[in-house]
Design a protein around this motif. Structure first.
Motif, PDB file in Angstrom:
ATOM      1  N   GLU A  84      -0.494  34.831  29.477  1.00 56.00           N
ATOM      2  CA  GLU A  84      -1.570  35.501  28.731  1.00 56.00           C
ATOM      3  C   GLU A  84      -2.337  36.500  29.602  1.00 56.00           C
ATOM      4  O   GLU A  84      -2.888  36.130  30.635  1.00 56.00           O
ATOM      5  CB  GLU A  84      -2.529  34.440  28.172  1.00 56.00           C
ATOM      6  N   ARG A 256     -14.600  25.595  16.330  1.00 57.41           N
ATOM      7  CA  ARG A 256     -14.892  26.308  17.574  1.00 57.41           C
ATOM      8  C   ARG A 256     -14.561  25.428  18.796  1.00 57.41           C
ATOM      9  O   ARG A 256     -14.029  25.920  19.790  1.00 57.41           O
ATOM     10  CB  ARG A 256     -16.372  26.747  17.572  1.00 57.41           C
ATOM     11  N   THR A 259     -11.025  25.757  20.057  1.00 51.93           N
ATOM     12  CA  THR A 259     -10.717  26.989  20.811  1.00 51.93           C
ATOM     13  C   THR A 259     -11.419  26.995  22.161  1.00 51.93           C
ATOM     14  O   THR A 259     -10.881  27.486  23.157  1.00 51.93           O
ATOM     15  CB  THR A 259     -11.132  28.228  19.978  1.00 51.93           C
ATOM     16  N   GLY A 263      -9.471  27.259  25.822  1.00 55.31           N
ATOM     17  CA  GLY A 263      -9.782  28.129  26.964  1.00 55.31           C
ATOM     18  C   GLY A 263      -9.767  27.354  28.277  1.00 55.31           C
ATOM     19  O   GLY A 263      -9.286  27.842  29.300  1.00 55.31           O
ATOM     20  N   ASN A 266      -6.202  26.682  29.235  1.00 59.03           N
ATOM     21  CA  ASN A 266      -5.487  27.868  29.753  1.00 59.03           C
ATOM     22  C   ASN A 266      -5.355  27.767  31.268  1.00 59.03           C
ATOM     23  O   ASN A 266      -4.303  28.037  31.836  1.00 59.03           O
ATOM     24  CB  ASN A 266      -6.273  29.149  29.438  1.00 59.03           C
ATOM     25  N   LEU A 363     -16.025  32.337  27.805  1.00 59.69           N
ATOM     26  CA  LEU A 363     -17.308  32.408  27.094  1.00 59.69           C
ATOM     27  C   LEU A 363     -18.070  33.661  27.493  1.00 59.69           C
ATOM     28  O   LEU A 363     -18.729  34.294  26.669  1.00 59.69           O
ATOM     29  CB  LEU A 363     -18.148  31.151  27.377  1.00 59.69           C
ATOM     30  N   LEU A 366     -16.525  36.508  25.656  1.00 62.00           N
ATOM     31  CA  LEU A 366     -16.855  36.428  24.223  1.00 62.00           C
ATOM     32  C   LEU A 366     -18.317  36.775  23.955  1.00 62.00           C
ATOM     33  O   LEU A 366     -18.647  37.367  22.927  1.00 62.00           O
ATOM     34  CB  LEU A 366     -16.561  35.014  23.700  1.00 62.00           C
ATOM     35  N   ILE A 371     -13.245  39.546  23.798  1.00 60.05           N
ATOM     36  CA  ILE A 371     -12.046  39.164  24.542  1.00 60.05           C
ATOM     37  C   ILE A 371     -11.004  40.280  24.593  1.00 60.05           C
ATOM     38  O   ILE A 371     -10.191  40.364  25.499  1.00 60.05           O
ATOM     39  CB  ILE A 371     -11.454  37.856  23.939  1.00 60.05           C
TER      40      ILE A 371
HETATM   41  C1  MEV Z   1      -7.659  32.418  24.488  1.00 60.20           C
HETATM   42  O1  MEV Z   1      -6.456  32.012  25.085  1.00 60.20           O
HETATM   43  C2  MEV Z   1      -8.769  31.490  24.909  1.00 60.20           C
HETATM   44  C3  MEV Z   1     -10.114  31.759  24.236  1.00 60.20           C
HETATM   45  O2  MEV Z   1      -9.933  31.819  22.827  1.00 60.20           O
HETATM   46  C4  MEV Z   1     -11.026  30.632  24.620  1.00 60.20           C
HETATM   47  C5  MEV Z   1     -12.353  30.642  23.893  1.00 60.20           C
HETATM   48  O3  MEV Z   1     -12.441  31.189  22.776  1.00 60.20           O
HETATM   49  O4  MEV Z   1     -13.293  30.053  24.444  1.00 60.20           O
HETATM   50  C6  MEV Z   1     -10.670  33.108  24.634  1.00 60.20           C
END
Ligand code: MEV
Length: 387
Positions: A84, A256, A259, A263, A266, A363, A366, A371
Motif C-alpha cells: 500500500e 469506524r 477501519t 490502520g 497495516n 489519523l 485523515l 488520505i
Molecule cells: C488504509 O489502509 C488505512 C486507513 O483507512 C486507516 C484509518 O482509516 O485509520 C487510512
C-alpha cells in the motif's frame, strides 16, 4: 460454465514443473505468464515445494524499511512487507515525531500461549472440575515431558485454567494449558501438549475430548506501548484536535473502529510478514481482543499538558523468531538482522510500536489533508521516475 474442470487427483504428487505444465494447458496461460510463474526469486523451487502442497510459483511483494524508530531507548530500522502506497513513508515520518519526545516505550511481554482442550459429555461437572484441580501438577508434568528442549530452555506449561462453559450442545469443560513458548510463535509445541494430555483429561472427567488446539486470543502474551507525539510536528493543535475527534468517532462507532484497527494492522502485519510470522494468527488475535467488551479501537489517545498527543496501544502479539518460516524464509532472517533483534519479546515490542505509529500516521492524514493526498504524491513521483 467454467472453461475447465478443477478436478485433479494427485496434483500434490507432481513436480512443480509438471504442475505448472498442467495448469498452463488447462487454463491456457501464455509463455509470458508462465515465465512470471517460473521466477522463484531468491527461493529455490525445491524449498517452496516442501513448505506447502501444490506449489507452482512464488509471490513477491515490496520489502521496505521504515526509519526513525526508537523503542525503549534503542534505534530500529523496521522491515515492512506491504503493497500500500504511503504506509511506510507515513510510519517513518510519524516515528520521528515520537522520537523527539523519547520514542516508544514498550512493556515487558510474557511469551505465554493458551492451548485449549475441549471436554464434552461430562456427567458430573463439579466432580470433573475438582478432579482436574487435584491432578493439576500431574497434567502439567505430562505435557512438559513432551517437550524436554523447551523445558531445558526455561519454557513449558506454567499453569492451567479450567473453564466450564454452556454451549448449544450442553455444558463443556475447557481446559487451558498456559505454555511459555519462549522465542517461538508456539502453535506446534502447544498443540502437541494439548493432544498429549487429552486422554488423561478424559480419564479424570469421565468425558470425551474433541478439540485440542492453540487459541489465537493470546491474552497472556500482551504487547503494550506508549508514546508522545510532538504537537507542532503533527501539524499543530488543530490536527491534534482532529485526531482526538477521530478517536472519539472510533470509540463510538463500530464501522469506524474496524477501519481504525485496520490502520494499526497495516504496520503490524507488514512486520509480521517481513519476519516470516503467521499473519492470520496475529489478525485473529487482534480483532478478537478488540471485541472482548464490544468491538473497540485497540489504541487509546489523550493530550498532555503541553498539547502533545499521547497514544497507547495494547494487543496480543504471538510473534516468534524460531520455527516455521521464521527459520526457513531467507528474508525473515535478514529482517531480524536489520532490526538487530535476537528474541521474540523485542520483536513484539517493536511491532506494537509500529502499530501505534501507523495508527497515528493514518489519523493525522485523515484529520488534515486526507488520505488521498499522500497517495497522489507517490503517484506523481512514480510518473516522474517513468519520464
Ligand atoms: C488504509 O489502509 C488505512 C486507513 O483507512 C486507516 C484509518 O482509516 O485509520 C487510512
Amino acid at each position: 460454465m467454467s472453461m475447465y474442470s478443477s478436478e485433479i487427483s494427485g496434483f500434490y504428487k507432481l513436480s512443480i514443473e509438471e504442475r505448472l505444465k498442467l495448469i498452463k494447458e488447462k487454463v491456457g496461460l501464455s509463455d509470458e505468464e508462465t515465465k512470471i510463474l517460473k521466477n522463484f526469486g531468491y527461493f529455490q523451487p525445491e524449498q517452496m515445494d516442501i513448505l506447502i502442497e501444490n506449489v507452482i510459483a512464488s509471490y513477491q511483494l515490496p520489502y521496505s524499511i521504515a526509519c526513525n524508530f526508537k523503542v525503549n531507548g534503542k534505534d530500529y530500522l523496521v522491515p515492512m512487507v506491504i503493497e500500500e502506497p504511503s504506509v511506510v513513508a507515513a510510519a517513518s515520518n510519524v516515528a520521528r515525531m515520537a522520537r523527539k519526545l523519547g520514542g516508544f516505550h514498550s512493556k515487558k511481554i510474557t511469551q505465554v500461549m493458551i492451548g485449549q482442550v475441549q471436554i464434552v459429555n461430562v456427567k458430573n461437572m463439579d466432580d470433573a472440575v475438582k478432579n482436574i484441580e487435584i491432578h493439576k501438577e500431574e497434567i502439567i508434568r505430562l505435557a512438559n515431558e513432551k517437550d524436554p528442549i523447551l523445558i531445558k530452555l526455561g519454557g513449558g506449561v506454567e499453569d492451567l485454567e479450567i473453564r466450564p462453559i454452556d454451549t448449544i450442545k450442553g455444558p463443556m469443560i475447557i481446559v487451558h494449558l498456559l505454555v511459555n513458548v519462549l522465542d517461538a510463535m508456539g502453535a506446534n509445541a502447544v498443540n502437541t501438549m494439548a493432544e498429549t494430555v487429552a486422554p488423561y483429561l478424559e480419564e479424570l472427567t469421565d468425558g470425551k475430548v474433541y478439540l485440542r488446539i492453540i487459541s489465537n486470543l493470546a491474552t497472556h502474551r500482551m504487547a503494550k506501548c506508549k508514546a508522545t507525539f510532538d504537537k507542532d510536528m503533527l501539524g499543530g493543535a488543530e490536527v491534534v484536535e482532529g485526531i482526538m475527534n477521530a478517536y472519539a468517532f472510533a470509540k463510538a462507532d463500530i464501522f469506524r473502529a474496524s477501519t481504525h484497527n485496520k490502520g494499526i494492522m497495516n504496520g503490524i502485519i507488514a512486520l509480521t510478514l517481513a519476519t516470516g510470522n503467521d499473519t492470520r494468527a496475529i489478525e485473529a488475535g487482534a480483532h478478537t481482543y478488540a471485541a472482548l467488551n464490544g468491538y473497540s479501537p485497540l489504541s487509546t489517545f489523550d493530550v498532555d499538558s503541553n498539547g502533545n498527543l499521547v497514544g497507547e496501544l495494547e494487543l496480543p502479539l504471538a510473534l516468534g523468531i524460531i520455527g516455521g518460516l521464521t527459520k526457513t524464509h531467507p528474508l525473515a532472517r535478514v529482517s531480524l538482522k536489520i532490526l538487530g533483534i535476537d528474541n521474540a519479546e523485542e520483536l513484539a515490542q517493536v511491532a506494537v510500536a509500529l502499530g501505534l505509529c501507523q495508527n497515528v500516521a493514518a489519523l493525522r492524514a485523515l484529520a488534515s489533508e486526507g488520505i488521498q493526498a499522500g497517495h497522489m504524491r507517490l503517484h506523481k513521483r512514480k510518473e516522474q521516475k517513468k519520464n
